[in-house]
Enzyme design. Sequence first.
Site, PDB file in Angstrom:
ATOM      1  N   GLY A  28      -0.468  -5.057   0.581  1.00  6.03           N
ATOM      2  CA  GLY A  28      -1.610  -4.936  -0.310  1.00  6.03           C
ATOM      3  C   GLY A  28      -1.381  -5.579  -1.664  1.00  6.03           C
ATOM      4  O   GLY A  28      -2.334  -6.043  -2.304  1.00  6.03           O
ATOM      5  N   ALA A  66       0.843  -1.191   0.000  1.00  2.69           N
ATOM      6  CA  ALA A  66       0.000   0.000   0.000  1.00  2.69           C
ATOM      7  C   ALA A  66       0.887   1.252   0.000  1.00  2.69           C
ATOM      8  O   ALA A  66       2.095   1.174   0.223  1.00  2.69           O
ATOM      9  CB  ALA A  66      -0.912  -0.006   1.228  1.00  2.69           C
ATOM     10  N   GLU A 106      -2.189  -9.142  -1.155  1.00  2.00           N
ATOM     11  CA  GLU A 106      -3.638  -9.247  -0.950  1.00  2.00           C
ATOM     12  C   GLU A 106      -4.379  -9.125  -2.280  1.00  2.00           C
ATOM     13  O   GLU A 106      -5.375  -9.830  -2.518  1.00  2.00           O
ATOM     14  CB  GLU A 106      -4.087  -8.176   0.041  1.00  2.00           C
ATOM     15  CG  GLU A 106      -3.598  -8.457   1.464  1.00  2.00           C
ATOM     16  CD  GLU A 106      -3.874  -7.332   2.437  1.00  2.00           C
ATOM     17  OE1 GLU A 106      -4.506  -7.594   3.475  1.00  2.00           O
ATOM     18  OE2 GLU A 106      -3.456  -6.186   2.156  1.00  2.00           O
TER      19      GLU A 106
END
Length: 257
Positions: free
Chosen positions: A108, A62, A111
Amino acid sequence: MDYIKLDVSEHIATITLARPPANALSRGVLSELDEAFTQIEQNNDVHVVLLCGEGRFFAAGADIKEFTEVEDGAAFTKLALQGQVLFDRIEAFKKPVIAAIHGAALGGGLELAMACHIRLATEDAKLGLPELQLGLIPGFAGSQRLPQYVGRAKATEMLLTSDPITGSEAKTLGLVNSTHSEQALIEDAMALAKKIAKKSTVTTRLTLELLQFGIDEQYKAGAKREAELFGLAFDSEDGKEGIQAFIEKRAPKFQNK
């Protein structure tokens, strides 16, 4: 779009993350990813989606710098839910989504890859969820999806140590389907996409729907709780210290508060 490249050819839509240097998943990237999937959803000529990253990484995590702009834990939870909604959409997408991972898929980035239906990686790619190094926890349902692929014990180890695994180890664990040389990764991923694209879109859609049917209420409840605790972690002193340490490129000094 500023951060996403979208190309359609031979019934395959290629989405390329293009936000150098690390393809960090900012709000802008997430928004453009959502828009790309909307365009693909409406394009009947697209049978398969290939997701990859430009430059050195797939997606290294992220955008931590954006975290400094978040006001409080409630806003942090809202940010987590934004990512979860998008990644849930990708997982439930009616067209197969293949992730081609090189360099790193961290936080992220991993993910996002785990929300895809099939994952290919280079042998030396780094995959992990290092959020605890920042005094945080995963926020885009990483704590819920990772155990599905590597088992609870290995997922616990990866989360608590923050240690990444290689693409080769990820294949052994079942986190990725296959490994490839960096030179062959995109070519091999495209060959797989073309093979799938030849199938009936009706049967591929029904197969994906059937597989998705196995996602139960426990996952949904766990993902929601993850987002809530993501906000609590942000509100902690250690969470703020971890973010600041990352920005200042130093080791964090956690006070366990």
